[in-house]
Enzyme design. Structure first.
Site, short mmCIF file in Angstrom:
data_model
loop_
_atom_site.label_atom_id
_atom_site.label_comp_id
_atom_site.label_asym_id
_atom_site.label_seq_id
_atom_site.Cartn_x
_atom_site.Cartn_y
_atom_site.Cartn_z
N LYS A 73 -0.85 0.07 -25.15
CA LYS A 73 -1.18 0.00 -26.58
C LYS A 73 0.14 0.00 -27.38
O LYS A 73 0.98 -0.85 -27.09
CB LYS A 73 -2.17 1.10 -26.94
CG LYS A 73 -3.49 0.89 -26.17
CD LYS A 73 -4.58 1.91 -26.45
CE LYS A 73 -5.81 1.62 -25.58
NZ LYS A 73 -6.85 2.64 -25.71
N GLU B 273 -0.38 4.70 -0.79
CA GLU B 273 -1.16 5.92 -1.07
C GLU B 273 -0.29 7.15 -0.88
O GLU B 273 0.46 7.25 0.09
CB GLU B 273 -2.36 5.99 -0.12
CG GLU B 273 -3.45 5.01 -0.50
CD GLU B 273 -4.66 5.10 0.43
OE1 GLU B 273 -4.53 5.65 1.54
OE2 GLU B 273 -5.73 4.59 0.05
N TYR C 158 0.85 -1.19 0.00
CA TYR C 158 0.00 0.00 0.00
C TYR C 158 0.88 1.23 0.00
O TYR C 158 1.74 1.38 0.85
CB TYR C 158 -0.91 0.03 1.24
CG TYR C 158 -2.36 -0.04 0.81
CD1 TYR C 158 -2.92 1.01 0.09
CD2 TYR C 158 -3.12 -1.16 1.06
CE1 TYR C 158 -4.22 0.92 -0.36
CE2 TYR C 158 -4.42 -1.26 0.61
CZ TYR C 158 -4.97 -0.21 -0.10
OH TYR C 158 -6.25 -0.29 -0.56
N THR D 113 -2.63 5.57 -22.24
CA THR D 113 -2.54 4.21 -21.71
C THR D 113 -1.11 3.74 -21.93
O THR D 113 -0.40 4.25 -22.80
CB THR D 113 -3.47 3.25 -22.46
OG1 THR D 113 -3.15 3.31 -23.85
CG2 THR D 113 -4.93 3.61 -22.27
N ARG E 67 -0.73 -3.10 -18.70
CA ARG E 67 -2.04 -2.44 -18.78
C ARG E 67 -2.11 -1.34 -17.73
O ARG E 67 -1.86 -1.60 -16.54
CB ARG E 67 -3.14 -3.48 -18.54
CG ARG E 67 -4.56 -2.95 -18.70
CD ARG E 67 -5.51 -4.10 -18.94
NE ARG E 67 -5.16 -4.74 -20.20
CZ ARG E 67 -5.57 -4.32 -21.40
NH1 ARG E 67 -6.40 -3.30 -21.51
NH2 ARG E 67 -5.17 -4.92 -22.50
N ASP F 253 -5.60 13.23 -25.39
CA ASP F 253 -5.67 11.83 -24.97
C ASP F 253 -4.90 11.01 -26.00
O ASP F 253 -5.40 10.69 -27.06
CB ASP F 253 -7.14 11.38 -24.89
CG ASP F 253 -7.27 9.92 -24.47
OD1 ASP F 253 -6.25 9.21 -24.44
OD2 ASP F 253 -8.41 9.49 -24.18
C1 LIG Z 1 -7.97 2.89 -24.92
C2 LIG Z 1 -8.36 4.30 -24.74
C3 LIG Z 1 -8.75 4.80 -23.49
C4 LIG Z 1 -9.08 3.93 -22.29
O1 LIG Z 1 -8.13 3.10 -21.86
P1 LIG Z 1 -8.53 1.96 -20.79
O2 LIG Z 1 -7.20 1.55 -20.26
O3 LIG Z 1 -9.23 0.91 -21.54
O4 LIG Z 1 -9.38 2.58 -19.75
C5 LIG Z 1 -8.97 6.16 -23.35
N1 LIG Z 1 -8.85 6.98 -24.40
C6 LIG Z 1 -8.52 6.53 -25.63
C7 LIG Z 1 -8.41 7.49 -26.75
C8 LIG Z 1 -8.28 5.17 -25.84
O5 LIG Z 1 -7.99 4.74 -27.05
#
Ligand SMILES: *Cc1c(COP(=O)(O)O)cnc(C)c1O
Length: 429
Positions: A239, A66, A64, A236, A245, A210
């Site tokens: 990807k 935090e 933990y 993320t 993850r 994003d």
């Molecule tokens: C994949 C994705 C997310 C979300 O990611 P998670 O890990 O599945 O919550 C957010 N924004 C965009 C543009 C994405 O492609």
């Protein structure tokens, strides 16, 4: 249950899992088989490295922590602090960023934290519509982003299928959003971050990028970075980037406090320190010259795959791709996205149906498919392999009665046999 013997390293022990829980051990092995035996073309997936997996499967999961390094709510954090400090330093170096937060549990959590830092419920946010390539968390009605905020949505132009910057500007002037978000999950072309910055400045909005999908291409210096333009960049780590993850946020120094407070304690509890450590490992991988070669090959492969699919009669949305993914309009083939997904899956080709801009079909059927090159590029495949994949997909999609599934499956086996995603596991008995 036995206690651990004196081992120099108490890490993942597959035999312990197999002995105690054959059901779940079987799931793990079957999933490995599935990954090894199919063509993984989901644009948001990749194969993370053994080094990242080792950090993920470590005892750091127990702690933990935090708070942030040096400022924790629990004792005993001096060791895990090092993982987070190392990861943050690597993230700053890789992205040239003022500030890095590695704690978001996922991309959606990173976005939740970024909104939390700048918005109150009821505030206006301007984001890209999901059916045009945006993301659930950019203001769709089913997401917190559309429920808690006044979400206004922009899209692409019908003629070019590129982001409609005139519409973005008009909507920004009309609705005066507090935050504008760009990025998405089905945008094949580069985004003009400078144009978004200009629009955000004109209306006094925060610019959030994003970069979940394409941050790996930025890390590999294969496409321009949003970091100089954006107030905050969320992404993320699993990807193209190829880490564990999870999610992460980088931002300008002036927003550092607000972002950290929004990630914890506003939106999350304790960080997943095994995941934070695995993110640090991944960021070290991204700092190697090999990773830059990987990122360039991802794009070259996506372009070769798109050209091959166009030759098969699938129309590339927006005329092609500058990134790791392509969106294909199947209407000329008379096959729906849902049927195409099923037919490819039967032959071991894993991809997803996807709405195309202005799609006449409902989302669960869709007129398109989305394909991505990150995973097959990690396997070592190159442009010639993409041409083979395109022809296999073309055959599978037009194969209404399944009479050619076996033939396509043989082609898939040949490709993945020559470029295994992971070594073959040794199975007991
Ligand atoms: C994949 C994705 C997310 C979300 O990611 P998670 O890990 O599945 O919550 C957010 N924004 C965009 C543009 C994405 O492609």
């Amino acid at each position: 249950m036995s206690t651990p013997a004196a081992t120099p390293y108490w890490g993942p022990d597959f035999n312990a899992l197999a002995a105690f829980d054959p059901d779940i051990a079987g799931v793990v092995l079957d999933e490995l088989d599935r990954l090894r035996n199919g063509l993984q073309l989901i644009a948001s997936e990749n194969f993370t490295s053994p080094a990242v997996l080792a950090a993920l499967g470590s005892t750091l999961s127990n702690k933990y922590a935090e708070g942030y390094p040096g400022r924790r709510y629990y004792g005993g954090c001096e060791v895990v602090d090092r993982a987070e400090e190392i990861g943050i330093a690597r993230g700053k170096e890789l992205f040239g960023a003022d500030h890095v937060n590695l704690q978001p549990h996922s991309g959606a959590s990173a976005n939740l934290a970024a909104y939390g830092a700048f918005l109150k419920p009821g505030d206006t946010l301007l984001g890209m519509a999901l059916p045009h390539g945006g993301h659930l968390t950019h203001g769709t009605k089913v997401s917190f982003s559309g429920k808690w905020f006044n979400a206004v949505q922009y899209g692409v132009r019908p003629d070019t299928e590129h982001i409609d910057y005139d519409q973005v500007r008009d909507l920004a002037r009309e609705h005066r959003p507090k935050l504008i978000v760009c990025g998405g999950s089905a945008i094949p072309r580069l985004i003009d971050f400078a144009a978004f910055r200009e629009i955000a400045d004109e209306v006094g909005a925060i610019l959030m990028v994003d970069a979940a999908h394409f941050i790996g291409l930025v890390a590999g210096k294969a496409i321009p970075s949003p970091v100089p333009y954006a107030d905050v960049v969320t992404f993320t780590t699993h990807k193209v980037l190829r880490g564990p993850r999870g999610g992460a946020i980088v931002c300008k120094a002036e927003h550092a406090k607000a972002i950290d407070k929004a990630a914890f304690p506003m939106m999350q509890g304790g960080p997943l320190m095994h995941a934070v450590a695995a993110k640090a490992v991944n960021l070290k991988e991204c700092l190697q010259p090999e990773y830059q070669a990987y990122a360039r090959q991802v794009i070259a492969n996506a372009q070769a795959l798109t050209e091959g699919l166009a030759a098969e009669g699938l129309r590339p949305v927006a005329g092609g791709t500058d990134t790791h993914l392509a969106l294909l309009d199947l209407r000329d083939t008379g096959v729906t996205g849902a049927d195409a997904e099923k037919r490819c899956d039967a032959a071991g080709i894993v991809l997803n149906k996807n709405a195309i801009p202005f799609d006449p079909q409902q989302a669960s059927i869709a007129s398109g498919i989305r394909v991505g090159s990150p995973a097959v590029t990690t396997q070592g495949m190159v442009e010639t392999d993409m041409k083979s994949i395109a022809s296999l997909i073309g055959t599978a999609i037009r194969d209404a009665d399944g009479s050619r599934t076996a033939e396509v499956a043989v082609g898939v086996r040949e490709l993945v046999g020559a470029h295994p995603a992971y070594p073959e596991p040794k199975r007991a008995g």
